[in-house]
Scaffold this motif. Structure first.
Motif, PDB file in Angstrom:
ATOM      1  N   ARG A  23       0.837  -1.213   0.000  1.00  0.00           N
ATOM      2  CA  ARG A  23       0.000   0.000   0.000  1.00  0.00           C
ATOM      3  C   ARG A  23       0.866   1.254   0.000  1.00  0.00           C
ATOM      4  O   ARG A  23       0.551   2.239  -0.666  1.00  0.00           O
ATOM      5  CB  ARG A  23      -0.915   0.000   1.219  1.00  0.00           C
ATOM      6  CG  ARG A  23      -1.994  -1.025   1.153  1.00  0.00           C
ATOM      7  CD  ARG A  23      -2.821  -1.007   2.417  1.00  0.00           C
ATOM      8  NE  ARG A  23      -3.725  -2.144   2.444  1.00  0.00           N
ATOM      9  CZ  ARG A  23      -4.252  -2.636   3.531  1.00  0.00           C
ATOM     10  NH1 ARG A  23      -3.985  -2.090   4.700  1.00  0.00           N
ATOM     11  NH2 ARG A  23      -5.059  -3.670   3.475  1.00  0.00           N
ATOM     12  N   TYR A  26       2.177   1.694  -3.458  1.00  0.00           N
ATOM     13  CA  TYR A  26       1.138   2.225  -4.343  1.00  0.00           C
ATOM     14  C   TYR A  26       0.922   3.719  -4.094  1.00  0.00           C
ATOM     15  O   TYR A  26       0.799   4.506  -5.032  1.00  0.00           O
ATOM     16  CB  TYR A  26      -0.193   1.483  -4.165  1.00  0.00           C
ATOM     17  CG  TYR A  26      -1.275   2.122  -4.994  1.00  0.00           C
ATOM     18  CD1 TYR A  26      -1.327   1.911  -6.362  1.00  0.00           C
ATOM     19  CD2 TYR A  26      -2.202   2.986  -4.422  1.00  0.00           C
ATOM     20  CE1 TYR A  26      -2.286   2.538  -7.131  1.00  0.00           C
ATOM     21  CE2 TYR A  26      -3.161   3.601  -5.184  1.00  0.00           C
ATOM     22  CZ  TYR A  26      -3.205   3.381  -6.546  1.00  0.00           C
ATOM     23  OH  TYR A  26      -4.141   4.014  -7.311  1.00  0.00           O
ATOM     24  N   ALA A  27       0.878   4.097  -2.844  1.00  0.00           N
ATOM     25  CA  ALA A  27       0.668   5.507  -2.520  1.00  0.00           C
ATOM     26  C   ALA A  27       1.804   6.367  -3.057  1.00  0.00           C
ATOM     27  O   ALA A  27       1.597   7.506  -3.469  1.00  0.00           O
ATOM     28  CB  ALA A  27       0.528   5.697  -1.012  1.00  0.00           C
ATOM     29  N   GLY A  30       1.430   5.330  -7.401  1.00  0.00           N
ATOM     30  CA  GLY A  30       0.129   5.454  -8.043  1.00  0.00           C
ATOM     31  C   GLY A  30      -0.196   4.378  -9.063  1.00  0.00           C
ATOM     32  O   GLY A  30      -1.120   4.536  -9.854  1.00  0.00           O
ATOM     33  N   LEU A  87      -7.591   3.330  -9.883  1.00  0.00           N
ATOM     34  CA  LEU A  87      -7.872   2.355  -8.836  1.00  0.00           C
ATOM     35  C   LEU A  87      -8.852   1.265  -9.253  1.00  0.00           C
ATOM     36  O   LEU A  87      -9.236   0.456  -8.424  1.00  0.00           O
ATOM     37  CB  LEU A  87      -8.478   3.077  -7.625  1.00  0.00           C
ATOM     38  CG  LEU A  87      -7.516   3.871  -6.790  1.00  0.00           C
ATOM     39  CD1 LEU A  87      -8.279   4.620  -5.718  1.00  0.00           C
ATOM     40  CD2 LEU A  87      -6.488   2.985  -6.158  1.00  0.00           C
ATOM     41  N   ARG A 103     -12.430   7.147  -1.120  1.00  0.00           N
ATOM     42  CA  ARG A 103     -11.073   6.625  -1.219  1.00  0.00           C
ATOM     43  C   ARG A 103     -10.540   6.809  -2.642  1.00  0.00           C
ATOM     44  O   ARG A 103      -9.411   7.231  -2.844  1.00  0.00           O
ATOM     45  CB  ARG A 103     -11.070   5.155  -0.807  1.00  0.00           C
ATOM     46  CG  ARG A 103      -9.712   4.556  -0.732  1.00  0.00           C
ATOM     47  CD  ARG A 103      -9.708   3.167  -0.113  1.00  0.00           C
ATOM     48  NE  ARG A 103     -10.681   2.264  -0.678  1.00  0.00           N
ATOM     49  CZ  ARG A 103     -11.617   1.635   0.016  1.00  0.00           C
ATOM     50  NH1 ARG A 103     -11.730   1.824   1.307  1.00  0.00           N
ATOM     51  NH2 ARG A 103     -12.445   0.807  -0.578  1.00  0.00           N
ATOM     52  N   SER A 104     -11.373   6.525  -3.613  1.00  0.00           N
ATOM     53  CA  SER A 104     -10.980   6.682  -5.012  1.00  0.00           C
ATOM     54  C   SER A 104     -10.683   8.151  -5.322  1.00  0.00           C
ATOM     55  O   SER A 104      -9.687   8.467  -5.974  1.00  0.00           O
ATOM     56  CB  SER A 104     -12.079   6.156  -5.932  1.00  0.00           C
ATOM     57  OG  SER A 104     -11.699   6.281  -7.267  1.00  0.00           O
ATOM     58  N   PHE A 107      -7.288   9.085  -3.710  1.00  0.00           N
ATOM     59  CA  PHE A 107      -6.131   8.594  -4.454  1.00  0.00           C
ATOM     60  C   PHE A 107      -5.979   9.306  -5.788  1.00  0.00           C
ATOM     61  O   PHE A 107      -4.860   9.572  -6.227  1.00  0.00           O
ATOM     62  CB  PHE A 107      -6.193   7.074  -4.638  1.00  0.00           C
ATOM     63  CG  PHE A 107      -5.617   6.339  -3.467  1.00  0.00           C
ATOM     64  CD1 PHE A 107      -4.252   6.232  -3.308  1.00  0.00           C
ATOM     65  CD2 PHE A 107      -6.436   5.795  -2.508  1.00  0.00           C
ATOM     66  CE1 PHE A 107      -3.710   5.582  -2.211  1.00  0.00           C
ATOM     67  CE2 PHE A 107      -5.909   5.139  -1.415  1.00  0.00           C
ATOM     68  CZ  PHE A 107      -4.543   5.027  -1.265  1.00  0.00           C
ATOM     69  N   GLN A 111      -2.673  11.596  -6.784  1.00  0.00           N
ATOM     70  CA  GLN A 111      -1.870  11.426  -7.998  1.00  0.00           C
ATOM     71  C   GLN A 111      -1.691  12.728  -8.768  1.00  0.00           C
ATOM     72  O   GLN A 111      -0.812  12.835  -9.617  1.00  0.00           O
ATOM     73  CB  GLN A 111      -2.486  10.358  -8.903  1.00  0.00           C
ATOM     74  CG  GLN A 111      -2.519   8.984  -8.270  1.00  0.00           C
ATOM     75  CD  GLN A 111      -1.195   8.567  -7.671  1.00  0.00           C
ATOM     76  OE1 GLN A 111      -0.165   8.634  -8.309  1.00  0.00           O
ATOM     77  NE2 GLN A 111      -1.220   8.149  -6.411  1.00  0.00           N
ATOM     78  N   ARG A 118       3.690  14.427  -3.146  1.00  0.00           N
ATOM     79  CA  ARG A 118       2.960  13.178  -2.908  1.00  0.00           C
ATOM     80  C   ARG A 118       3.727  12.300  -1.923  1.00  0.00           C
ATOM     81  O   ARG A 118       3.160  11.767  -0.981  1.00  0.00           O
ATOM     82  CB  ARG A 118       2.732  12.433  -4.227  1.00  0.00           C
ATOM     83  CG  ARG A 118       1.956  11.143  -4.037  1.00  0.00           C
ATOM     84  CD  ARG A 118       1.565  10.472  -5.344  1.00  0.00           C
ATOM     85  NE  ARG A 118       2.709  10.156  -6.166  1.00  0.00           N
ATOM     86  CZ  ARG A 118       2.913  10.642  -7.391  1.00  0.00           C
ATOM     87  NH1 ARG A 118       2.043  11.474  -7.933  1.00  0.00           N
ATOM     88  NH2 ARG A 118       3.980  10.284  -8.078  1.00  0.00           N
TER      89      ARG A 118
END
Length: 163
Positions: A23, A26-27, A30, A87, A103-104, A107, A111, A118
Motif C-alpha cells: 500500500r 502504491y501511494a 500510483g 484504482l 477513497r478513489s 487517491f 496522484q 505526494r
C-alpha cells in the motif's frame, strides 16, 4: 545467525508486513504494477541487509526508504512512460476507513500532486512519520518537508473540493 533462522525471521516479517508495504508503494507511485515491482526490489535489498537491520530493528524503515528511492530512480529513467493507472478493481486492497468513492477520489487527488509533495504527504500524513523522519527518508531538509506537506495538503483540499 544461521541461514535457516535468518530465512524464517525474514519470511515472518514479509508475511506480516507485505500488504502494508505494498500500500505504501502504491501511494508513492500510483500504479499497482509498479508498486509490486518497487516492493519486490525493496524486499530483495532488505534480504541482503537483513542480519544488520533485524539486529537494530530498522527493517520497516529501511524497506520504506528503498521503496521511495527505487521510485525516484525509476522515474529518472528516460524510457519510463508517464502513464497513470487508476484504482479500478483495487479498492478492496486499500483499506483507509473511507467509503470506496471517497477513497478513489482521495487517491486520484493524490496522484495530481507533484511527485515530491505526494511522497511527503504519504509519509507524513498517511504513515504518520515525523518531520525529521520524513526528511531523513527523503534526504531533504526539514523545512522542505514542511513546505511540501503544507502545499500538498492544500492542493489535496482544493482538488477534493472540486469533486
Amino acid at each position: 545467525m544461521s541461514t535457516s533462522s535468518r530465512d524464517a525471521e525474514f519470511t515472518e516479517f514479509v508475511a506480516s508486513r507485505q500488504v502494508h508495504l505494498r500500500r505504501i508503494a502504491y501511494a508513492v507511485c500510483g500504479d499497482w504494477n509498479r508498486a509490486d515491482d518497487l516492493l519486490q526490489t525493496a524486499l530483495t535489498k532488505l534480504y541482503v541487509a537483513w542480519p544488520r537491520l533485524h539486529r537494530d530493528g530498522r527493517e520497516e524503515a529501511y524497506t520504506r526508504q528503498i521503496i521511495v528511492r527505487a521510485d525516484i530512480d525509476d522515474r529518472r529513467r528516460p524510457w519510463r512512460s508517464r502513464e497513470q493507472v487508476g484504482l479500478e478493481g483495487h479498492d478492496r486492497a486499500v483499506r483507509t476507513g473511507l467509503p470506496p468513492e471517497e477513497r478513489s477520489a482521495l487517491f486520484d487527488a493524490l496522484q495530481e500532486l507533484p511527485e515530491m509533495q505526494r511522497r511527503v504527504v504519504v509519509l507524513r500524513h498517511w504513515l504518520g512519520l515525523s518531520v525529521a523522519e520524513t526528511a531523513a527518508e527523503l534526504r531533504i531538509a526539514e523545512g522542505t518537508v514542511k513546505s511540501h506537506s503544507s502545499r500538498g495538503v492544500e492542493r489535496l483540499q482544493q482538488v477534493l473540493a472540486q469533486h
